[in-house]
Scaffold this active site. Structure first.
Site, short mmCIF file in Angstrom:
data_model
loop_
_atom_site.label_atom_id
_atom_site.label_comp_id
_atom_site.label_asym_id
_atom_site.label_seq_id
_atom_site.Cartn_x
_atom_site.Cartn_y
_atom_site.Cartn_z
N ASN A 52 16.26 -16.42 14.68
CA ASN A 52 16.12 -15.25 15.54
C ASN A 52 16.30 -13.97 14.72
OD1 ASN A 52 18.86 -16.12 15.41
ND2 ASN A 52 19.38 -15.09 17.32
N CYS A 63 12.76 -14.75 18.98
CA CYS A 63 13.50 -16.02 18.97
C CYS A 63 13.17 -16.85 17.73
CB CYS A 63 13.14 -16.84 20.21
SG CYS A 63 13.91 -16.27 21.73
N GLU A 65 12.30 -19.96 17.61
CA GLU A 65 11.11 -20.78 17.82
C GLU A 65 9.83 -19.99 17.52
OE1 GLU A 65 13.65 -20.31 19.80
OE2 GLU A 65 14.07 -22.03 21.08
N CYS A 99 9.90 -19.34 25.12
CA CYS A 99 9.65 -20.22 23.96
C CYS A 99 9.10 -21.57 24.40
CB CYS A 99 10.90 -20.36 23.12
SG CYS A 99 11.21 -18.87 22.14
N1 THU Z 1 17.43 -17.24 21.11
C1 THU Z 1 16.58 -17.96 20.34
O1 THU Z 1 16.35 -17.64 19.16
N2 THU Z 1 15.96 -19.03 20.88
C2 THU Z 1 16.15 -19.45 22.17
O2 THU Z 1 15.44 -20.33 22.64
C3 THU Z 1 17.25 -18.87 22.96
C4 THU Z 1 17.70 -17.54 22.51
C5 THU Z 1 18.08 -16.06 20.53
C6 THU Z 1 17.54 -14.75 21.07
C7 THU Z 1 18.69 -13.81 20.81
O3 THU Z 1 18.57 -13.31 19.48
C8 THU Z 1 19.92 -14.71 20.88
O4 THU Z 1 19.46 -16.04 20.81
C9 THU Z 1 20.72 -14.53 22.16
O5 THU Z 1 19.91 -14.66 23.28
#
Ligand code: THU
Length: 142
Positions: A52, A63, A65, A99
């Site tokens: 992220n 994110c 993903e 995602c």
């Molecule tokens: N986040 C992800 O990278 N992937 C996910 O599927 C859930 C959330 C990240 C986004 C943000 O930077 C942090 O987690 C908190 O939501």
């Protein structure tokens, strides 16, 4: 399943887990302090990873993903054979709704989605389980 198949599957999962865990350490998450790493295997067996990347303008953050999928496309892969998401271990970290749809674009209903903490894979889902009755490229027709 043959023992050799199962050993190969476990080896493949370990490689995905290690890639996701390593990239998670590079996350840019100064606002949420919630680091996430994702690693996927493409149709050729290549592994692509992403973390992220948050932004002071919060909604602009991306994110893990999304990063892994962008790396796959940039690297010439076109299909997700399996994907693993590695969170902080406090609770089960599954892909967010957006995602799930991003994964849907490049995966099939049976594609495994592994949810892991920093120490181990906690649970495995299929895409169909996380995004049933989904909208996808074939919905649009030719
Ligand atoms: N986040 C992800 O990278 N992937 C996910 O599927 C859930 C959330 C990240 C986004 C943000 O930077 C942090 O987690 C908190 O939501």
């Amino acid at each position: 399943m043959q023992a050799a198949d199962s050993a190969q599957r476990d080896e493949g999962l370990t490689a995905l887990f290690e890639a996701a865990r390593a990239v998670r350490a590079r996350a840019h998450a100064p606002y949420s302090r919630f680091r996430v790493g994702a690693a996927l295997r493409d149709e050729r067996g290549a592994i692509h990873a992403g973390c992220n990347v948050e932004n002071a303008a919060y909604p602009v953050g991306t994110c893990a993903e999304a990063g892994a999928i962008a790396a796959m496309i940039a690297g010439g892969g076109r299909r997700i054979a399996a994907i693993l998401v590695c969170g902080d271990g406090a609770g089960l970290v599954t892909p967010c709704g957006a995602c799930r749809q991003r994964i849907r674009e490049f995966a099939g209903p049976d594609t495994p989605i592994h949810a892991a903490g920093p120490e181990r894979v906690a649970k495995t889902f299929t895409l169909e389980e996380l995004l049933p009755e989904s909208f996808g490229p074939e919905t649009l027709g030719d």
